[in-house]
Design a protein around this motif. Structure first.
Motif, PDB file in Angstrom:
ATOM      1  N   ARG A 157      38.371  32.505  46.622  1.00 20.30           N
ATOM      2  CA  ARG A 157      38.021  31.121  46.447  1.00 20.30           C
ATOM      3  C   ARG A 157      39.774  29.917  46.174  1.00 20.30           C
ATOM      4  O   ARG A 157      40.233  30.343  45.136  1.00 20.30           O
ATOM      5  N   SER A 203      41.601  17.426  52.441  1.00 19.85           N
ATOM      6  CA  SER A 203      41.871  18.675  53.467  1.00 19.85           C
ATOM      7  C   SER A 203      42.424  20.212  53.204  1.00 19.85           C
ATOM      8  O   SER A 203      43.343  19.528  51.947  1.00 19.85           O
ATOM      9  N   TRP A 204      42.354  21.197  53.627  1.00 19.63           N
ATOM     10  CA  TRP A 204      43.101  22.294  53.805  1.00 19.63           C
ATOM     11  C   TRP A 204      44.043  22.177  55.223  1.00 19.63           C
ATOM     12  O   TRP A 204      43.098  21.873  56.300  1.00 19.63           O
ATOM     13  N   ALA A 215      40.354  22.885  57.490  1.00 18.65           N
ATOM     14  CA  ALA A 215      39.015  22.242  57.045  1.00 18.65           C
ATOM     15  C   ALA A 215      38.932  20.637  56.839  1.00 18.65           C
ATOM     16  O   ALA A 215      40.144  20.674  56.065  1.00 18.65           O
ATOM     17  N   THR A 261      31.592  17.569  57.139  1.00 18.08           N
ATOM     18  CA  THR A 261      33.054  18.539  56.928  1.00 18.08           C
ATOM     19  C   THR A 261      33.071  18.461  58.312  1.00 18.08           C
ATOM     20  O   THR A 261      32.266  18.592  59.314  1.00 18.08           O
ATOM     21  N   TYR A 279      35.558  22.004  60.805  1.00 16.80           N
ATOM     22  CA  TYR A 279      36.379  23.255  60.490  1.00 16.80           C
ATOM     23  C   TYR A 279      37.403  23.603  61.905  1.00 16.80           C
ATOM     24  O   TYR A 279      36.292  23.995  62.891  1.00 16.80           O
ATOM     25  N   PHE A 314      34.775  30.032  56.421  1.00 21.31           N
ATOM     26  CA  PHE A 314      35.264  29.146  55.521  1.00 21.31           C
ATOM     27  C   PHE A 314      34.392  28.232  55.244  1.00 21.31           C
ATOM     28  O   PHE A 314      33.733  27.427  56.087  1.00 21.31           O
ATOM     29  N   ILE A 372      34.397  24.334  53.044  1.00 23.60           N
ATOM     30  CA  ILE A 372      34.887  23.539  51.779  1.00 23.60           C
ATOM     31  C   ILE A 372      33.864  22.650  51.728  1.00 23.60           C
ATOM     32  O   ILE A 372      33.303  22.201  51.616  1.00 23.60           O
ATOM     33  N   LEU A 418      38.425  26.268  48.812  1.00 24.81           N
ATOM     34  CA  LEU A 418      38.049  26.287  49.861  1.00 24.81           C
ATOM     35  C   LEU A 418      37.677  27.293  49.291  1.00 24.81           C
ATOM     36  O   LEU A 418      38.057  28.845  49.439  1.00 24.81           O
ATOM     37  N   TYR A 449      49.005  27.716  52.247  1.00 23.68           N
ATOM     38  CA  TYR A 449      47.515  27.223  52.873  1.00 23.68           C
ATOM     39  C   TYR A 449      47.866  25.873  51.110  1.00 23.68           C
ATOM     40  O   TYR A 449      48.522  25.896  50.202  1.00 23.68           O
ATOM     41  N   CYS A 477      46.234  21.897  50.176  1.00 28.55           N
ATOM     42  CA  CYS A 477      44.864  20.908  50.286  1.00 28.55           C
ATOM     43  C   CYS A 477      46.374  19.634  50.281  1.00 28.55           C
ATOM     44  O   CYS A 477      46.982  19.454  50.106  1.00 28.55           O
TER      45      CYS A 477
END
Length: 122
Positions: free
Chosen positions: A19, A35-36, A49, A60, A62, A70, A72, A83, A96, A98
């Motif tokens: 996580r 967002s990620w 996501a 959401t 993806y 996954f 979010i 995430l 990764y 954000c």
């Protein structure tokens, strides 16, 4: 001053879980589209996501590659984005990031976290 600070990523075996969190300051996460993204070596940054701002329903979306694995989420009380990554695969290995996007006056601005490395390997 807007800041996004991501948690430390990590290394996990295939099939494992991790996580990520992204602590926000200088704005309220509920008013932003959050967002990620991720970027693997030699590849372009891609959207993983996203969650719309609360005023737009908080919906959401993806990437197909992570759907069903996954999730979010956003904790407004902690002003933090998460995430949850399950059933991780080697191809999920990436940095990764954000991102937060929201209006400031008449401008729509976006901000990025510093990135955190996720490695999936046996």
């Amino acid at each position: 001053q807007v800041q996004l600070v991501e948690s430390e990523g990590g290394s996990v075996q295939p099939g494992g879980s991790l996580r990520l969190s992204c602590a926000a300051s200088g704005f309220t996460v509920s008013i932003a589209a959050m967002s990620w993204y991720r970027q693997a070596p030699g590849k372009e940054r891609e959207l993983v996501a996203m969650m719309s701002r609360a005023g737009a329903g908080g919906s959401t979306n993806y990437a197909d590659s992570v759907k069903g694995r996954f999730t979010i989420s956003r904790d407004n009380a902690k002003n933090t984005l998460y995430l949850q990554m399950n059933s991780l695969k080697p191809e999920d290995t990436a940095i990764y990031y954000c991102q937060a996007a929201f209006s400031e006056g008449i401008r729509w601005n976006s901000y990025w976290g510093q990135g955190t490395q996720v490695t999936v390997s046996s």
